[in-house]
Enzyme design. Structure first.
Site, PDB file in Angstrom:
ATOM      1  N   CYS A  73       1.072  -1.261   0.102  1.00 11.48           N
ATOM      2  CA  CYS A  73       0.241  -0.408  -0.189  1.00 11.48           C
ATOM      3  C   CYS A  73       1.104   1.191   0.101  1.00 11.48           C
ATOM      4  CB  CYS A  73      -1.012  -0.262   1.206  1.00 11.48           C
ATOM      5  SG  CYS A  73      -2.049   1.442   1.510  1.00 11.48           S
ATOM      6  N   CYS A 222      -5.056   6.872  -3.702  1.00 11.32           N
ATOM      7  CA  CYS A 222      -4.048   5.443  -3.783  1.00 11.32           C
ATOM      8  C   CYS A 222      -2.740   5.616  -3.823  1.00 11.32           C
ATOM      9  CB  CYS A 222      -5.280   4.304  -4.026  1.00 11.32           C
ATOM     10  SG  CYS A 222      -4.372   2.039  -4.889  1.00 11.32           S
TER      11      CYS A 222
END
Length: 276
Positions: A73, A222
């Site tokens: 991530c 993101c």
């Protein structure tokens, strides 16, 4: 349980120190679902857990809000770096973080002895269909047409730690992100699902992105998705090698060199003790 809540361009996370809790890295799913709930707990897009590493300075264990573990991530990694640096777990400006997507090299940019931004070596990613993975006979899944509900889309996909799919659009529309994002995420062509990035190219140095994340839905930003979007747009000759990528939560800079580098902020929201 002591925690910090942080965000990277609106992508928010709960961070905890798990070095001494005797919990296996694969057993944080239920905790993630509980603490990430936005009605019954603090609420976040994901859970970051610090673990000791034998191959790097520290290990990042990451879980999505639905309890699924993810290999990587990007925004979470920057928040993780701020957490371990500010808590004196790793007090170096350049260090290595162990993830399921391999070891990531990070560099902290300080301003008046405080973290101003964090640069992350995101690796190179992969366009190979077998790596993503995708159910197709094509070696690469670039500019491929598929029908989703009542609309035809042209998709391009890659693995950037986790699967990412880019949809180029003339105008960003959140209603379409919610309507089609979840359908593309779970399309049968993606056996492990995919993150879905709706991308508008502004000019050769700027793109705008709305991301539907696998495991948590629409997010304000993101990191891996913004990185994958820049790489795919560069591959399609829509942008150059240095790209500002803007989501609803903010902007990161992506530099495509021998490896791909992401530079962006990390912000502490609060800290406290959570009953679990």
């Amino acid at each position: 349980m002591e925690f910090w809540k942080l965000h990277g361009i609106g992508n928010d996370f709960i961070a905890i120190d798990g070095r001494f809790d005797n919990i296996d890295c694969n057993n944080y799913g239920d905790l993630a679902k509980k603490v990430c709930h936005r009605r019954f707990s603090v609420g976040a897009d994901g859970l970051l857990v610090v673990k000791a590493s034998k191959v790097a300075d520290v290990e990042m264990v990451y879980y999505n809000s639905d309890g699924s573990r993810a290999a990587m991530c990007g925004n979470g990694l920057r928040c993780f770096v701020k957490f371990v640096y500010d808590n004196n777990i790793v007090r170096k400006e350049d260090f290595n973080v162990d993830t399921l997507d391999g070891i990531k090299k990070v560099s902290i940019n300080l301003k008046e002895n405080k973290i101003d931004s964090i640069k992350v070596n995101m690796g190179k990613g992969s366009f190979l269909s077998k790596d993503i993975p995708i159910n197709t006979s094509q070696d690469k899944f670039i500019n491929q047409k598929i029908k989703v509900l009542d609309k035809e889309f042209i998709l391009s996909s890659m693995l950037m730690g986790v699967p990412h799919t880019v949809v180029l659009v003339d105008k960003l529309n959140l209603d379409e992100v919610y309507k089609y994002g979840k359908e593309i995420e779970k399309n049968n062509i993606f056996p492990k699902g995919t993150n879905v990035n709706f991308v508008k190219v502004e000019d050769e140095n700027n793109i705008s992105v709305n991301t539907w994340e696998r495991g948590c839905g629409y997010t304000l930003g993101c990191g891996t998705g913004m990185t994958a979007s820049a790489i795919i747009c560069n591959y399609l000759k829509k942008v150059g090698k240095s790209v500002n990528v803007t989501s609803q939560g903010g902007t990161v800079k992506i530099d495509i060199e021998d490896f791909v580098y992401m530079t962006g902020p990390s912000v502490k929201i609060c800290e406290g003790n959570l009953e679990v």
